[in-house]
Design a protein around this motif. Structure first.
Motif, PDB file in Angstrom:
ATOM      1  N   ASN A  70       0.841  -1.196   0.000  1.00  0.00           N
ATOM      2  CA  ASN A  70       0.000   0.000   0.000  1.00  0.00           C
ATOM      3  C   ASN A  70       0.878   1.249   0.000  1.00  0.00           C
ATOM      4  O   ASN A  70       2.094   1.161   0.169  1.00  0.00           O
ATOM      5  N   PRO A  71       0.283   2.422  -0.205  1.00  0.00           N
ATOM      6  CA  PRO A  71       1.079   3.652  -0.261  1.00  0.00           C
ATOM      7  C   PRO A  71       1.954   3.884   0.964  1.00  0.00           C
ATOM      8  O   PRO A  71       3.073   4.389   0.840  1.00  0.00           O
ATOM      9  N   GLN A  72       1.473   3.496   2.161  1.00  0.00           N
ATOM     10  CA  GLN A  72       2.268   3.687   3.376  1.00  0.00           C
ATOM     11  C   GLN A  72       3.596   2.945   3.296  1.00  0.00           C
ATOM     12  O   GLN A  72       4.623   3.445   3.768  1.00  0.00           O
ATOM     13  N   TYR A  74       5.359   2.386   0.633  1.00  0.00           N
ATOM     14  CA  TYR A  74       6.251   3.147  -0.249  1.00  0.00           C
ATOM     15  C   TYR A  74       6.727   4.442   0.400  1.00  0.00           C
ATOM     16  O   TYR A  74       7.875   4.845   0.217  1.00  0.00           O
ATOM     17  N   VAL A  75       5.860   5.083   1.156  1.00  0.00           N
ATOM     18  CA  VAL A  75       6.268   6.294   1.884  1.00  0.00           C
ATOM     19  C   VAL A  75       7.405   5.953   2.841  1.00  0.00           C
ATOM     20  O   VAL A  75       8.407   6.668   2.912  1.00  0.00           O
ATOM     21  N   GLU A  87       1.521  10.247   1.240  1.00  0.00           N
ATOM     22  CA  GLU A  87       0.820   9.175   0.537  1.00  0.00           C
ATOM     23  C   GLU A  87       0.172   9.667  -0.756  1.00  0.00           C
ATOM     24  O   GLU A  87      -0.033   8.891  -1.684  1.00  0.00           O
ATOM     25  N   LYS A  89       1.442  11.241  -3.033  1.00  0.00           N
ATOM     26  CA  LYS A  89       2.390  11.159  -4.153  1.00  0.00           C
ATOM     27  C   LYS A  89       2.537   9.741  -4.684  1.00  0.00           C
ATOM     28  O   LYS A  89       3.263   9.502  -5.627  1.00  0.00           O
ATOM     29  N   ILE A  90       1.859   8.780  -4.059  1.00  0.00           N
ATOM     30  CA  ILE A  90       1.986   7.372  -4.449  1.00  0.00           C
ATOM     31  C   ILE A  90       0.655   6.891  -5.023  1.00  0.00           C
ATOM     32  O   ILE A  90      -0.389   7.024  -4.389  1.00  0.00           O
ATOM     33  N   ILE A  91       0.691   6.333  -6.221  1.00  0.00           N
ATOM     34  CA  ILE A  91      -0.512   5.765  -6.835  1.00  0.00           C
ATOM     35  C   ILE A  91      -0.210   4.304  -7.158  1.00  0.00           C
ATOM     36  O   ILE A  91       0.665   4.009  -7.974  1.00  0.00           O
ATOM     37  N   THR A  92      -0.916   3.405  -6.487  1.00  0.00           N
ATOM     38  CA  THR A  92      -0.699   1.978  -6.703  1.00  0.00           C
ATOM     39  C   THR A  92      -1.688   1.443  -7.733  1.00  0.00           C
ATOM     40  O   THR A  92      -2.706   2.077  -8.033  1.00  0.00           O
ATOM     41  N   GLN A  95      -5.100   1.193  -6.199  1.00  0.00           N
ATOM     42  CA  GLN A  95      -5.849   2.448  -6.189  1.00  0.00           C
ATOM     43  C   GLN A  95      -6.411   2.760  -7.568  1.00  0.00           C
ATOM     44  O   GLN A  95      -7.550   3.226  -7.700  1.00  0.00           O
TER      45      GLN A  95
END
Length: 117
Positions: A70-72, A74-75, A87, A89-92, A95
């Motif tokens: 999840n985005p967390q 990657y953060v 978060e 700035k992150i697109i999975t 999502q």
């Protein structure tokens, strides 16, 4: 704008944006693993590119097709690598799938299959 790419054996190639295409981009959508970093190491020039984007008043988002994180995640990874982003700035891919389903199939049910580990 000139971009320098290092290519094995000490050779360097310079890519020039003679047509000025990059100058008109307001938001850069960047793949992550293998494009910006490998494992937990930055690809040469990636950090500098991100800095130049921000210095020019533009922005970027990171995309990933890895649906297992999840985005967390990657953060936290980017923080360990010295880059603090939110978060937003992150697109999975997860999502993106949710957005697509909500937009194209509002109110419908989803039966999700997945594999543990």
């Amino acid at each position: 704008m000139i971009f320098v790419n290092k290519v094995g054996m000490g050779r360097m190639f310079i890519n020039e944006d003679k047509a000025g295409i990059i100058r008109n981009i307001k938001v850069f959508a960047l793949d992550m693993d293998g494009t910006v970093y490998l494992d937990e190491s930055w690809i040469d020039g990636a950090r500098e590119f991100l800095e130049r984007i921000e210095e020019s008043g533009r922005s970027y988002v990171f995309l990933t097709n890895n649906s297992s994180k999840n985005p967390q995640n990657y953060v936290k990874k980017l923080h360990r690598m010295g880059l603090d982003v939110g978060e937003g700035k992150i697109i999975t891919s997860g999502q993106a799938t949710i957005f697509y389903l909500q937009r194209n199939y509002p109110g419908k049910r989803v039966f999700l299959l997945y594999k543990l580990n």
